[in-house]
Design a protein around this motif. Structure first.
Motif, PDB file in Angstrom:
ATOM      1  N   GLY A  78       0.807  -1.231   0.000  1.00  0.00           N
ATOM      2  CA  GLY A  78       0.000   0.000   0.000  1.00  0.00           C
ATOM      3  C   GLY A  78       0.832   1.270   0.000  1.00  0.00           C
ATOM      4  O   GLY A  78       0.270   2.370   0.077  1.00  0.00           O
ATOM      5  N   GLY A  79       2.146   1.154  -0.090  1.00  0.00           N
ATOM      6  CA  GLY A  79       3.019   2.339  -0.063  1.00  0.00           C
ATOM      7  C   GLY A  79       2.779   3.202  -1.292  1.00  0.00           C
ATOM      8  O   GLY A  79       2.711   2.686  -2.411  1.00  0.00           O
ATOM      9  N   GLU A  80       2.679   4.515  -1.085  1.00  0.00           N
ATOM     10  CA  GLU A  80       2.333   5.404  -2.194  1.00  0.00           C
ATOM     11  C   GLU A  80       3.361   5.319  -3.324  1.00  0.00           C
ATOM     12  O   GLU A  80       3.000   5.240  -4.500  1.00  0.00           O
ATOM     13  CB  GLU A  80       2.221   6.846  -1.682  1.00  0.00           C
ATOM     14  CG  GLU A  80       1.660   7.783  -2.741  1.00  0.00           C
ATOM     15  CD  GLU A  80       1.622   9.230  -2.286  1.00  0.00           C
ATOM     16  OE1 GLU A  80       2.173   9.554  -1.213  1.00  0.00           O
ATOM     17  OE2 GLU A  80       1.034  10.049  -3.031  1.00  0.00           O
ATOM     18  N   PHE A  81       4.630   5.314  -2.964  1.00  0.00           N
ATOM     19  CA  PHE A  81       5.677   5.323  -3.993  1.00  0.00           C
ATOM     20  C   PHE A  81       5.981   3.914  -4.502  1.00  0.00           C
ATOM     21  O   PHE A  81       6.020   3.669  -5.710  1.00  0.00           O
ATOM     22  CB  PHE A  81       6.957   5.957  -3.422  1.00  0.00           C
ATOM     23  CG  PHE A  81       8.052   6.080  -4.435  1.00  0.00           C
ATOM     24  CD1 PHE A  81       8.078   7.159  -5.317  1.00  0.00           C
ATOM     25  CD2 PHE A  81       9.056   5.127  -4.531  1.00  0.00           C
ATOM     26  CE1 PHE A  81       9.086   7.272  -6.271  1.00  0.00           C
ATOM     27  CE2 PHE A  81      10.063   5.239  -5.484  1.00  0.00           C
ATOM     28  CZ  PHE A  81      10.078   6.314  -6.353  1.00  0.00           C
ATOM     29  N   THR A  82       6.209   2.978  -3.573  1.00  0.00           N
ATOM     30  CA  THR A  82       6.697   1.667  -4.019  1.00  0.00           C
ATOM     31  C   THR A  82       5.610   0.871  -4.738  1.00  0.00           C
ATOM     32  O   THR A  82       5.926   0.004  -5.550  1.00  0.00           O
ATOM     33  CB  THR A  82       7.304   0.858  -2.848  1.00  0.00           C
ATOM     34  OG1 THR A  82       6.381   0.829  -1.771  1.00  0.00           O
ATOM     35  CG2 THR A  82       8.611   1.463  -2.400  1.00  0.00           C
ATOM     36  N   SER A  83       4.326   1.175  -4.480  1.00  0.00           N
ATOM     37  CA  SER A  83       3.264   0.512  -5.240  1.00  0.00           C
ATOM     38  C   SER A  83       3.407   0.862  -6.721  1.00  0.00           C
ATOM     39  O   SER A  83       3.215   0.028  -7.600  1.00  0.00           O
ATOM     40  CB  SER A  83       1.884   0.952  -4.767  1.00  0.00           C
ATOM     41  OG  SER A  83       1.732   0.655  -3.417  1.00  0.00           O
ATOM     42  N   GLU A  84       3.776   2.138  -6.998  1.00  0.00           N
ATOM     43  CA  GLU A  84       3.953   2.587  -8.390  1.00  0.00           C
ATOM     44  C   GLU A  84       5.279   2.067  -8.947  1.00  0.00           C
ATOM     45  O   GLU A  84       5.334   1.543 -10.057  1.00  0.00           O
ATOM     46  CB  GLU A  84       3.951   4.127  -8.463  1.00  0.00           C
ATOM     47  CG  GLU A  84       2.713   4.783  -7.918  1.00  0.00           C
ATOM     48  CD  GLU A  84       1.478   4.540  -8.785  1.00  0.00           C
ATOM     49  OE1 GLU A  84       1.647   4.279  -9.991  1.00  0.00           O
ATOM     50  OE2 GLU A  84       0.357   4.607  -8.258  1.00  0.00           O
ATOM     51  N   LEU A  85       6.328   2.216  -8.144  1.00  0.00           N
ATOM     52  CA  LEU A  85       7.668   1.841  -8.629  1.00  0.00           C
ATOM     53  C   LEU A  85       7.722   0.367  -9.009  1.00  0.00           C
ATOM     54  O   LEU A  85       8.311  -0.005 -10.022  1.00  0.00           O
ATOM     55  CB  LEU A  85       8.713   2.135  -7.534  1.00  0.00           C
ATOM     56  CG  LEU A  85      10.170   1.957  -7.954  1.00  0.00           C
ATOM     57  CD1 LEU A  85      10.591   3.085  -8.903  1.00  0.00           C
ATOM     58  CD2 LEU A  85      11.091   1.940  -6.735  1.00  0.00           C
ATOM     59  N   SER A  86       7.098  -0.469  -8.185  1.00  0.00           N
ATOM     60  CA  SER A  86       7.195  -1.918  -8.413  1.00  0.00           C
ATOM     61  C   SER A  86       6.391  -2.364  -9.637  1.00  0.00           C
ATOM     62  O   SER A  86       6.521  -3.489 -10.081  1.00  0.00           O
ATOM     63  CB  SER A  86       6.738  -2.680  -7.164  1.00  0.00           C
ATOM     64  OG  SER A  86       5.413  -2.323  -6.853  1.00  0.00           O
ATOM     65  N   ARG A  87       5.569  -1.458 -10.165  1.00  0.00           N
ATOM     66  CA  ARG A  87       4.803  -1.783 -11.374  1.00  0.00           C
ATOM     67  C   ARG A  87       5.585  -1.466 -12.654  1.00  0.00           C
ATOM     68  O   ARG A  87       5.211  -1.901 -13.732  1.00  0.00           O
ATOM     69  CB  ARG A  87       3.493  -0.971 -11.396  1.00  0.00           C
ATOM     70  CG  ARG A  87       2.340  -1.706 -10.748  1.00  0.00           C
ATOM     71  CD  ARG A  87       1.020  -1.114 -11.222  1.00  0.00           C
ATOM     72  NE  ARG A  87       0.682   0.129 -10.529  1.00  0.00           N
ATOM     73  CZ  ARG A  87       0.049   0.174  -9.368  1.00  0.00           C
ATOM     74  NH1 ARG A  87      -0.315  -0.941  -8.776  1.00  0.00           N
ATOM     75  NH2 ARG A  87      -0.232   1.321  -8.799  1.00  0.00           N
ATOM     76  N   LEU A  88       6.645  -0.672 -12.516  1.00  0.00           N
ATOM     77  CA  LEU A  88       7.372  -0.227 -13.714  1.00  0.00           C
ATOM     78  C   LEU A  88       8.094  -1.395 -14.384  1.00  0.00           C
ATOM     79  O   LEU A  88       8.526  -2.332 -13.717  1.00  0.00           O
ATOM     80  CB  LEU A  88       8.394   0.858 -13.355  1.00  0.00           C
ATOM     81  CG  LEU A  88       7.849   2.175 -12.805  1.00  0.00           C
ATOM     82  CD1 LEU A  88       8.987   3.158 -12.595  1.00  0.00           C
ATOM     83  CD2 LEU A  88       6.803   2.770 -13.734  1.00  0.00           C
ATOM     84  N   GLN A  89       8.221  -1.291 -15.701  1.00  0.00           N
ATOM     85  CA  GLN A  89       8.899  -2.334 -16.474  1.00  0.00           C
ATOM     86  C   GLN A  89      10.012  -1.717 -17.309  1.00  0.00           C
ATOM     87  O   GLN A  89      10.046  -0.495 -17.504  1.00  0.00           O
ATOM     88  CB  GLN A  89       7.885  -3.016 -17.402  1.00  0.00           C
ATOM     89  CG  GLN A  89       6.804  -3.732 -16.626  1.00  0.00           C
ATOM     90  CD  GLN A  89       5.753  -4.334 -17.534  1.00  0.00           C
ATOM     91  OE1 GLN A  89       5.774  -4.144 -18.741  1.00  0.00           O
ATOM     92  NE2 GLN A  89       4.829  -5.055 -16.941  1.00  0.00           N
ATOM     93  N   VAL A  90      10.873  -2.591 -17.811  1.00  0.00           N
ATOM     94  CA  VAL A  90      11.962  -2.139 -18.682  1.00  0.00           C
ATOM     95  C   VAL A  90      11.378  -1.276 -19.809  1.00  0.00           C
ATOM     96  O   VAL A  90      10.368  -1.642 -20.404  1.00  0.00           O
ATOM     97  CB  VAL A  90      12.726  -3.356 -19.252  1.00  0.00           C
ATOM     98  CG1 VAL A  90      13.706  -2.922 -20.334  1.00  0.00           C
ATOM     99  CG2 VAL A  90      13.444  -4.090 -18.126  1.00  0.00           C
ATOM    100  N   GLY A  91      12.014  -0.132 -20.028  1.00  0.00           N
ATOM    101  CA  GLY A  91      11.535   0.794 -21.078  1.00  0.00           C
ATOM    102  C   GLY A  91      10.693   1.926 -20.507  1.00  0.00           C
ATOM    103  O   GLY A  91      10.548   2.966 -21.148  1.00  0.00           O
ATOM    104  N   ASP A  92      10.153   1.741 -19.291  1.00  0.00           N
ATOM    105  CA  ASP A  92       9.359   2.812 -18.658  1.00  0.00           C
ATOM    106  C   ASP A  92      10.280   3.928 -18.163  1.00  0.00           C
ATOM    107  O   ASP A  92      11.487   3.744 -18.034  1.00  0.00           O
ATOM    108  CB  ASP A  92       8.554   2.271 -17.465  1.00  0.00           C
ATOM    109  CG  ASP A  92       7.377   1.402 -17.925  1.00  0.00           C
ATOM    110  OD1 ASP A  92       7.024   1.462 -19.116  1.00  0.00           O
ATOM    111  OD2 ASP A  92       6.838   0.660 -17.081  1.00  0.00           O
TER     112      ASP A  92
END
Ligand SMILES: Cc1cc2nc3c(=O)[nH]c(=O)nc-3n(C[C@H](O)[C@H](O)[C@H](O)COP(=O)(O)OP(=O)(O)OC[C@H]3O[C@@H](n4cnc5c(N)ncnc54)[C@H](O)[C@@H]3O)c2cc1C
Ligand SMILES: NC(=O)c1ccc[n+]([C@@H]2O[C@H](COP(=O)([O-])OP(=O)(O)OC[C@H]3O[C@@H](n4cnc5c(N)ncnc54)[C@H](OP(=O)(O)O)[C@@H]3O)[C@@H](O)[C@H]2O)c1
Length: 258
Positions: A78-92
């Motif tokens: 539920g972390g505001e930043f790491t929820s987004e960061l962990s969704r990123l993929q190569v090329g993002d």
């Protein structure tokens, strides 16, 4: 370009490696103008679905001489930043503030013989940067990297550490490093068992290193869990070791992660 856009650069994810469901490493391109000292941190930004940007501090794992930037991240449920960061993929894209920050750097210490790098969890990150930079190997005779995790599977960068001595520029000095891991919630062969604070109090850490913690020779960097930092600072204070400030050089430097 607006003024706020000029404060950061947009970098591209080159690699993402999960270590456990709650830990991963990420590598990005690096802006040619982004300069930092080993041990410093960057401010990283991710753009959320609603278009707003959320920023957090992240220590560089990579050395100031690498062409890329590498980071080691927790995933906070539920972390505001790491929820987004962990969704990123190569090329993002990942936003990186143009300025680097922080004082967990070797210039905190004016002298010293033995360097202790004490970390919990992702707090190992700045120490990996420091160890990949030549300055630390010139400045200290002995370097103890201490890494505390709950479970053995959370021990990151074991391959990087094992391969450090094979780097040409470290061949003659790599013997100075002792790597001491401690796993607190299970027994693990090759690791100590107990919190860094307990291992200092009962003398096990110094026995494992074969090096005494002393105000005369030891310089200590602490990174990670804030309670670990407070508790360890109190123990070191009892032994005459204090925070190093520019107006009063001491033996201890810290970076608190939350
Ligand atoms: C100087 C500095 C350097 C940092 N470097 C790193 C780094 O290299 N890698 C990294 O993963 N984080 C690092 N952090 C923490 C990071 O800035 C964020 O807190 C983290 O990304 C979580 O963000 P969030 O929005 O998901 O959760 P937040 O709302 O920021 O945090 C929620 C809670 O999660 C826990 N938490 C936060 N970060 C961590 C962590 N790293 N390990 C264990 N528990 C944590 C704490 O209990 C915190 O209260 C650093 C923080 C500072 C101040
Ligand atoms: N559910 C899971 O499986 C799981 C796994 C990992 C992380 N998480 C979550 O992620 C967050 C952070 O976990 P983390 O393991 O990276 O960080 P952490 O809780 O800071 O633990 C990392 C290491 O620091 C030690 N430590 C904690 N407090 C200390 C203190 N006061 N003095 C000395 N040592 C101390 C821990 O020992 P101790 O083991 O004795 O606490 C552990 O060895 C937590 O909020 C947790 O809920 C969950």
């Amino acid at each position: 370009m607006t003024a706020s856009e000029e404060k950061y650069s947009r970098q591209t994810l080159l690699d993402v490696q999960p270590l456990t469901p709650s830990l991963f490493t990420l590598r990005t391109t690096r802006d040619a103008g982004f300069r930092f000292r080993a041990g410093q941190f960057a401010r990283l930004g991710v753009v959320k679905a609603d278009g707003s940007t959320v920023w957090r501090a992240y220590s560089m794992v990579s050395s100031p001489f690498d062409e890329f930037l590498e980071f080691f991240s927790i995933v906070v449920p539920g972390g505001e930043f790491t929820s987004e960061l962990s969704r990123l993929q190569v090329g993002d894209s990942l936003l990186v503030d143009r300025q680097a920050f922080g004082y967990l750097t070797l210039d905190r210490f004016v002298d010293g013989r033995d360097l202790w790098l004490l970390s919990t969890g992702t707090g190992i990150a700045p120490f990996l940067s420091i160890l990949q930079d030549f300055e630390v190997w010139e400045k200290f005779d002995r370097i103890m990297l201490v890494y505390s995790v709950r479970e053995a599977k959370e021990l990151a960068y074991q391959q990087l550490l094992a391969e450090l001595p094979q780097r040409e520029y470290l061949a003659e000095v790599a013997h100075k490093l002792q790597f001491i891991s401690t796993v607190t919630r299970e027994q693990h062969p090759g690791s100590l068992h107990g919190r860094i604070t307990q291992l200092i109090e009962n003398g096990e850490l110094e026995r494992a290193a074969g090096v005494e913690l002393s105000p005369e020779h030891s310089r200590v960097m602490l990174c990670g869990n804030p309670q670990m930092i407070d508790d360890t600072r109190a123990l070191l204070k009892q032994r005459g070791m204090n925070l190093s400030l520019s107006r009063r050089p001491g033996q201890v430097a810290v970076e608190t992660y939350w």
